[in-house]
Design an enzyme around this catalytic site. Structure first.
Site, PDB file in Angstrom:
ATOM      1  N   GLN A 103      39.311  43.720  28.980  1.00  0.00           N
ATOM      2  CA  GLN A 103      40.005  44.957  28.645  1.00  0.00           C
ATOM      3  C   GLN A 103      41.377  44.715  28.069  1.00  0.00           C
ATOM      4  O   GLN A 103      41.930  43.617  28.140  1.00  0.00           O
ATOM      5  CB  GLN A 103      40.133  45.829  29.895  1.00  0.00           C
ATOM      6  CG  GLN A 103      40.929  45.177  31.022  1.00  0.00           C
ATOM      7  CD  GLN A 103      40.970  46.036  32.269  1.00  0.00           C
ATOM      8  OE1 GLN A 103      41.965  46.689  32.544  1.00  0.00           O
ATOM      9  NE2 GLN A 103      39.858  46.032  33.026  1.00  0.00           N
ATOM     10  N   HIS A 259      42.598  40.757  28.885  1.00  0.00           N
ATOM     11  CA  HIS A 259      42.535  40.152  30.216  1.00  0.00           C
ATOM     12  C   HIS A 259      41.286  40.628  30.950  1.00  0.00           C
ATOM     13  O   HIS A 259      40.649  41.616  30.573  1.00  0.00           O
ATOM     14  CB  HIS A 259      43.790  40.472  31.043  1.00  0.00           C
ATOM     15  CG  HIS A 259      44.048  41.933  31.242  1.00  0.00           C
ATOM     16  ND1 HIS A 259      44.597  42.729  30.258  1.00  0.00           N
ATOM     17  CD2 HIS A 259      43.831  42.753  32.305  1.00  0.00           C
ATOM     18  CE1 HIS A 259      44.722  43.968  30.707  1.00  0.00           C
ATOM     19  NE2 HIS A 259      44.252  44.009  31.952  1.00  0.00           N
ATOM     20  N   ARG A 278      37.644  48.826  26.980  1.00  0.00           N
ATOM     21  CA  ARG A 278      36.795  47.758  27.504  1.00  0.00           C
ATOM     22  C   ARG A 278      35.921  47.156  26.411  1.00  0.00           C
ATOM     23  O   ARG A 278      35.479  47.846  25.499  1.00  0.00           O
ATOM     24  CB  ARG A 278      35.920  48.288  28.636  1.00  0.00           C
ATOM     25  CG  ARG A 278      36.706  48.873  29.803  1.00  0.00           C
ATOM     26  CD  ARG A 278      35.788  49.445  30.862  1.00  0.00           C
ATOM     27  NE  ARG A 278      36.554  50.001  31.977  1.00  0.00           N
ATOM     28  CZ  ARG A 278      36.962  51.263  32.036  1.00  0.00           C
ATOM     29  NH1 ARG A 278      36.657  52.093  31.051  1.00  0.00           N
ATOM     30  NH2 ARG A 278      37.657  51.695  33.069  1.00  0.00           N
TER      31      ARG A 278
END
Length: 404
Positions: A103, A259, A278
């Site tokens: 994301q 991350h 996402r």
């Protein structure tokens, strides 16, 4: 309005959470029926904390509604003006049992545009397809309470190419060519824009190859493939830096940084936003195009943060490049966390270990603060001291400008 009060956090249950960690932190029975992933302390409208109006928590009110009664008193005049009368931060405890999504988060401009666009399109705020649930950016600071593993930021293109090249998946050839031709940004775009069948074939080959490989990256691929079979996001450890934080170490993640959290328990402080874009490793809505539009592709290794001492004995602060929040940790073994005057801005104090009590001069009594509990300290609070044993996390509004 000027009293220090207990906050009842809101538990969010997601598939990647733990059946034990949050319950045990808060002295509740475990294992829990559902996996508990996040414990929220804040005023975000999707899950505002409940402010105790009595000593037992029988009578409560949502924190956002309480702040709205008198934002200047609750937040401080400067913070209320800067953030339009809203608490600008959200404090969480994360319990990550298995990896959660690849994301990133939008910057303020993109968040405002996306929120307005989805409102015009008539997408309800609780619609699973909704990407922008508020008009705010979401920088975040994550601080480990246990060993905490994460993937963060892109590796250099040549290292990614070196890791992908042994995989015997024909559909990867175009991705490898794109890496060579245009670097990480072009290669990652080529990966996410593949047809779904090609993505599943690559994920399956990655799982098979990982079973034959003893390298750390391959071990992570195996773990992800077991939890998310067929998801091309299982390649994330080959694209991103793997970071293992020891307790007390932290990462600051600004807008546009890719991350994924893998495992562990941590305190997370962020601006009061729920905007998540996402790209994989999730059962939630995935939008690769929107993820790509918000990412930056810098390939520097992530910086692991350690807190620096403040002017108060026993208190240390984490560096965070934002004016929305600041995070301190206070060791009560070094003495109480005491003030002769109010904090000047809103604070939420979380007791992460041991136990404490808050002595509020105006209330004339001690407020218990056991492990896992949090207290709301309004800007207009008077003299007070927090005593006991253990460790406190102090989240405040306004960043460095309001720190002591």
């Amino acid at each position: 309005m000027d009293r220090i009060r207990r906050l009842h956090g809101r538990v969010r249950s997601y598939a990647w959470g733990s059946h034990r960690a949050l319950a045990e932190l808060c002295h509740r029975p475990s294992p829990t029926p559902e996996p508990e992933a996040e414990l929220w302390f804040g005023a975000h409208p999707s899950a505002p904390s409940a402010l105790w109006l009595d000593d037992e928590g029988v009578e409560t009110t949502p924190l956002d509604a309480w702040i709205a009664r008198d934002p200047a008193a609750a937040l401080g005049a400067e913070t209320a003006r800067a953030f339009r009368g809203e608490l600008p931060f959200l404090l969480k405890v994360l319990a990550v049992e298995r990896a959660l999504s690849i994301q990133t988060h939008p910057n303020a401009e993109r968040a405002a545009r996306g929120f307005e666009r989805e409102n015009r399109e008539g997408i309800a705020l609780d619609d699973p397809r909704r990407r922008y649930r508020d008009p705010h950016a979401k920088p975040e600071l994550v601080c480990a309470l246990s060993r905490f593993e994460a993937l963060c930021g892109f590796r250099r293109a040549e290292r990614v190419h070196e890791s992908l090249a042994p995989l015997r998946a024909p559909a990867l050839r175009g991705v490898l060519d794109a890496l060579e031709r245009g670097g990480v940004a072009t290669g990652f775009r080529a990966l996410l824009e593949l047809a779904d069948d090609d993505k599943r074939a690559i994920a399956a080959e990655a799982a098979r190859s990982g079973a034959r490989d003893a390298s750390p990256g391959a071990e992570l691929v195996r773990r992800l493939a077991a939890d998310y079979p067929g998801d091309v996001g299982v390649l994330a450890p080959l694209w991103m830096h793997h970071v293992a934080l020891a307790p007390g170490e932290a990462l600051f993640l600004d807008a546009g940084e890719i991350h994924a959290y893998l495992r562990g328990v941590a305190v997370e402080l962020m601006s009061s936003s729920d905007n998540v874009l996402r790209g994989g490793l999730t059962s939630k809505h995935v939008d690769p195009a929107e993820l790509l539009a918000n990412l930056h592709f810098e390939t520097r290794p992530p910086e692991v943060l350690h807190p620096a001492p403040t002017s108060r004995p026993g208190s240390r602060r984490y560096a965070a490049a934002t004016n929305a929040f600041a995070l301190e940790v206070h060791d009560l073994a070094s003495g109480p966390l005491a003030r002769e005057d109010g904090p000047g801005t809103a604070e939420i104090v979380l007791c992460a270990s041991g136990g404490a009590s808050v002595r509020d001069a105006r209330a004339g009594r001690a407020l218990p603060l056991p492990r896992g509990a949090a207290a709301w300290i309004p800007a207009c609070a008077g003299a007070h001291a927090i005593e006991g044993a253990g460790e406190l996390f102090v989240a405040r509004a306004g960043g460095e400008a309001n720190g002591a």
